[in-house]
Design an enzyme around this catalytic site. Structure first.
Site, PDB file in Angstrom:
ATOM      1  CG  ASP A   1      -1.690  -1.317   1.512  1.00 30.85           C
ATOM      2  OD1 ASP A   1      -2.279  -1.613  -0.038  1.00 30.85           O
ATOM      3  OD2 ASP A   1      -2.264  -1.061   2.599  1.00 30.85           O
ATOM      4  CE  LYS A   2       0.181   8.665  -1.341  1.00 34.57           C
ATOM      5  NZ  LYS A   2      -0.738   9.341  -0.969  1.00 34.57           N
TER       6      LYS A   2
END
Length: 326
Positions: free
Chosen positions: A138-139
């Site tokens: 995830d970011k």
């Protein structure tokens, strides 16, 4: 890095009476069956120099010839974005991803991603699907990722993900004090009303998801844990920990309403309020090298913000114990 593939092989008699795509999958194990099927359709994988259908059966003795020129999948731009490379050779590169870096371009994030950076640092990788990316973080999750430099390496790494021989371990900080470790076995699917979220699905629905977790340290109102993924679903650790009542610190998507433990110091209060990402780090990555078949393991130290969070939690615990010493 060559973008062409040429190979030729005779179909052995013992594989006779099987479909062309099944035989191709056995004789060209460096490529996925779906990709081989597409090459058959496109006329890039021929039988005795002729185009055949996927379901055509062979008798044995035919010559299968592969002649492919790989082409870039998208029109993504290369960008000079710094990368922390942990390991690199002709087949793979292992990256320690920082927080805030999106892995793959999507709506709202067409530039400034890991993929754009990979295209700059490794131009030949543009001919590998998704620029060699085989799994994502995830970011705002930090830590280790492996990227394939060749189509053959990518196929092997994807196989390891599917047969669960690739090891991925994470460290996280949760809200609440766990009594001990355990296993979460709960299928995951897209959230029924929020399309940007995932959720534990009702029985019989969703994809299988299994997370092993153990306690590294307990604090007054938090727990430092280590998680091992058996499967790799989107947001898996975040969803599973929230599902069992221990959402990750800073996880604004699965935390629910932000709340602070009662009686905490001003210092810890500020630390928790300013920790604006999920406290999740991909700490260890293990895999079989796609070419040498050597088992390799890498470890990435916790990033500075994660260490600072743990130190604040530890300081708070020490202060509490000191207060009781009278």
């Amino acid at each position: 890095m060559s973008n062409s593939i040429q190979a030729s092989v005779l179909v052995p008699i013992h594989l006779g009476n099987k479909r062309l795509d099944k035989i191709a999958a056995e004789l060209f194990p460096d490529f996925s069956r779906s990709r081989l099927q597409q090459w058959i359709v496109d006329g890039k994988l021929t039988v005795d120099g002729e185009t055949r259908r996927i379901r055509d059966k062979m008798v044995g003795g035919e010559n299968l010839e592969l002649d492919v020129v790989l082409e870039a999948e998208g029109d993504w731009e290369a960008e000079n974005i710094p990368l922390e490379v942990v390991y690199e050779d002709d087949d793979i590169v292992v990256i320690n991803k920082p927080s805030g870096l999106v892995v793959h371009p999507a709506a709202g994030n067409y530039t400034g991603t890991l993929l754009n950076a990979l295209l700059y640092h490794y131009p030949g990788i543009e001919n590998v699907p998704r620029a060699g990316i085989v799994h994502r973080l995830d970011k705002d999750t930090t830590g280790l990722m492996v990227v394939a430099k060749t189509l053959q390496a990518q196929t092997q790494l994807v196989n390891q993900l599917q047969d669960r021989s690739m090891g991925r371990e994470y460290e996280a900080v949760t809200m609440g004090v766990m009594t001990g470790g355990g296993i979460v076995e709960a299928p995951i699917a897209r959230h029924p009303t929020s399309r940007t979220k995932m959720a534990v699905a009702p029985e019989g629905m969703g994809k299988e998801a299994i997370t092993h977790y153990r306690v590294l340290k307990k604090f007054n109102a938090h727990t430092h844990i280590r998680c091992k993924l058996e499967t790799g679903r989107t947001h898996q650790i975040r969803v599973h920990m929230s599902h069992i009542g221990y959402p990750l610190v800073g996880d604004q998507t699965y935390f629910g309403r932000f709340r602070l433990p009662k009686g905490i110091s001003l210092h810890l209060r500020q630390e928790l309020q300013t920790f604006q990402r999920q406290a999740l780090h991909a700490r260890e990555l293990s895999l079989w090298h796609p070419t040498t078949d050597e088992y390799m393991t890498w470890d990435a130290e916790l990033p500075e913000d994660f260490q600072k969070l743990l130190q604040s939690l530890s300081d708070e615990q020490s202060e509490t114990y000191e207060d009781l010493d009278y």
